[in-house]
Design a protein around this motif. Structure first.
Motif, mmCIF file in Angstrom:
data_model
loop_
_atom_site.group_PDB
_atom_site.id
_atom_site.type_symbol
_atom_site.label_atom_id
_atom_site.label_comp_id
_atom_site.label_asym_id
_atom_site.label_seq_id
_atom_site.Cartn_x
_atom_site.Cartn_y
_atom_site.Cartn_z
ATOM 1 N N ASN A 145 38.992 43.790 32.716
ATOM 2 C CA ASN A 145 38.236 42.768 31.998
ATOM 3 C C ASN A 145 38.460 42.994 30.506
ATOM 4 N N ALA A 146 39.096 42.036 29.869
ATOM 5 C CA ALA A 146 39.400 42.147 28.445
ATOM 6 C C ALA A 146 38.134 41.980 27.618
ATOM 7 N N THR A 147 38.164 42.497 26.392
ATOM 8 C CA THR A 147 37.019 42.319 25.496
ATOM 9 C C THR A 147 36.847 40.848 25.145
ATOM 10 N N ASN A 148 37.955 40.110 25.075
ATOM 11 C CA ASN A 148 37.919 38.661 24.900
ATOM 12 C C ASN A 148 38.204 38.048 26.275
ATOM 13 N N PRO A 149 37.214 37.454 26.936
ATOM 14 C CA PRO A 149 37.411 36.947 28.293
ATOM 15 C C PRO A 149 38.591 35.991 28.450
ATOM 16 N N ALA A 150 38.953 35.294 27.392
ATOM 17 C CA ALA A 150 40.090 34.375 27.470
ATOM 18 C C ALA A 150 41.416 35.123 27.646
ATOM 19 N N GLU A 151 41.465 36.409 27.278
ATOM 20 C CA GLU A 151 42.688 37.211 27.358
ATOM 21 C C GLU A 151 42.790 38.042 28.634
ATOM 22 N N THR A 152 41.796 37.973 29.499
ATOM 23 C CA THR A 152 41.770 38.820 30.694
ATOM 24 C C THR A 152 43.002 38.634 31.555
ATOM 25 N N ILE A 153 43.385 37.412 31.836
ATOM 26 C CA ILE A 153 44.534 37.161 32.708
ATOM 27 C C ILE A 153 45.822 37.675 32.072
ATOM 28 N N VAL A 154 45.979 37.450 30.777
ATOM 29 C CA VAL A 154 47.186 37.910 30.074
ATOM 30 C C VAL A 154 47.261 39.434 30.102
ATOM 31 N N GLU A 155 46.160 40.109 29.837
ATOM 32 C CA GLU A 155 46.153 41.568 29.815
ATOM 33 C C GLU A 155 46.352 42.145 31.214
ATOM 34 N N ARG A 156 45.779 41.513 32.225
ATOM 35 C CA ARG A 156 45.999 41.963 33.604
ATOM 36 C C ARG A 156 47.482 41.876 33.958
ATOM 37 N N GLN A 157 48.100 40.771 33.597
ATOM 38 C CA GLN A 157 49.528 40.582 33.878
ATOM 39 C C GLN A 157 50.366 41.606 33.121
ATOM 40 N N TYR A 158 49.997 41.889 31.870
ATOM 41 C CA TYR A 158 50.726 42.882 31.075
ATOM 42 C C TYR A 158 50.654 44.253 31.747
ATOM 43 N N ILE A 159 49.467 44.667 32.173
ATOM 44 C CA ILE A 159 49.309 45.979 32.813
ATOM 45 C C ILE A 159 50.170 46.054 34.066
ATOM 46 N N LYS A 160 50.128 45.023 34.877
ATOM 47 C CA LYS A 160 50.900 45.014 36.122
ATOM 48 C C LYS A 160 52.399 45.065 35.845
ATOM 49 N N GLU A 194 41.595 52.364 28.848
ATOM 50 C CA GLU A 194 40.205 52.314 29.297
ATOM 51 C C GLU A 194 39.235 52.611 28.157
ATOM 52 N N HIS A 195 39.575 53.587 27.337
ATOM 53 C CA HIS A 195 38.681 53.970 26.249
ATOM 54 C C HIS A 195 38.564 52.881 25.180
ATOM 55 N N TYR A 196 39.712 52.366 24.742
ATOM 56 C CA TYR A 196 39.709 51.376 23.660
ATOM 57 C C TYR A 196 39.613 49.939 24.157
ATOM 58 N N ARG A 197 39.622 49.762 25.475
ATOM 59 C CA ARG A 197 39.583 48.425 26.088
ATOM 60 C C ARG A 197 40.735 47.557 25.590
ATOM 61 N N ASN A 198 41.911 48.198 25.426
ATOM 62 C CA ASN A 198 43.100 47.525 24.947
ATOM 63 C C ASN A 198 44.293 48.113 25.700
ATOM 64 N N PRO A 199 44.991 47.325 26.527
ATOM 65 C CA PRO A 199 46.069 47.882 27.351
ATOM 66 C C PRO A 199 47.389 48.093 26.615
ATOM 67 N N TYR A 200 47.505 47.588 25.404
ATOM 68 C CA TYR A 200 48.775 47.663 24.684
ATOM 69 C C TYR A 200 48.932 49.020 24.013
#
Length: 126
Positions: free
Chosen positions: A25-40, A74-80
């Motif tokens: 779950n991204a800190t900005n809900p609009a970015e959740t799908i993009v960040e999930r895809q990036y992690i995968k 997980e700590h910074y809530r930023n997958p990049y």
């Protein structure tokens, strides 16, 4: 026996990362799908590129990097990957001069473990 243990650790970490991508779950809900895809995609790409390694030391280094990146995400809530600043004592190549082996080794060692897979000079093997 050590190879089987490392294989189990690799598969376990791979599963944890894919699970993280599904539950992220991204800190900005609009970015959740993009960040999930990036992690995968990042997980699949790095594991695919490193699957040929058979030396335990290299496999352990790759595991450390993946663990560090997961913990930081997980700590910074930023997958990049986080930006890196080299320490003040690091040496850089002066214009027109050849870089020495000792300086090159020092610079490689000063790179944080979580950024090594993105380092073009070392490649994705470390």
């Amino acid at each position: 026996m050590a190879a089987n243990n490392l294989r189990g650790q690799v598969l376990s970490l791979y599963s944890r990362l894919l699970r993280m991508s599904r539950n992220w779950n991204a800190t900005n809900p609009a970015e959740t799908i993009v960040e999930r895809q990036y992690i995968k995609e990042e997980t699949m790409e790095l594991f695919r590129k490193n699957k040929h390694h058979s030396e335990p030391f290299i496999i352990k280094e790759c595991l450390k990097e993946a663990e560090a990146r997961m913990t930081m995400a997980e700590h910074y809530r930023n997958p990049y990957p986080r930006p890196v600043n080299l320490p003040k004592r690091s040496f850089s190549k002066k214009e027109g001069k050849k870089i020495g082996k000792a300086i090159q080794k020092f610079n490689e060692q000063s790179r944080p473990i979580y950024i090594r897979s993105t380092d073009d000079a070392v490649g994705r093997s470390s």
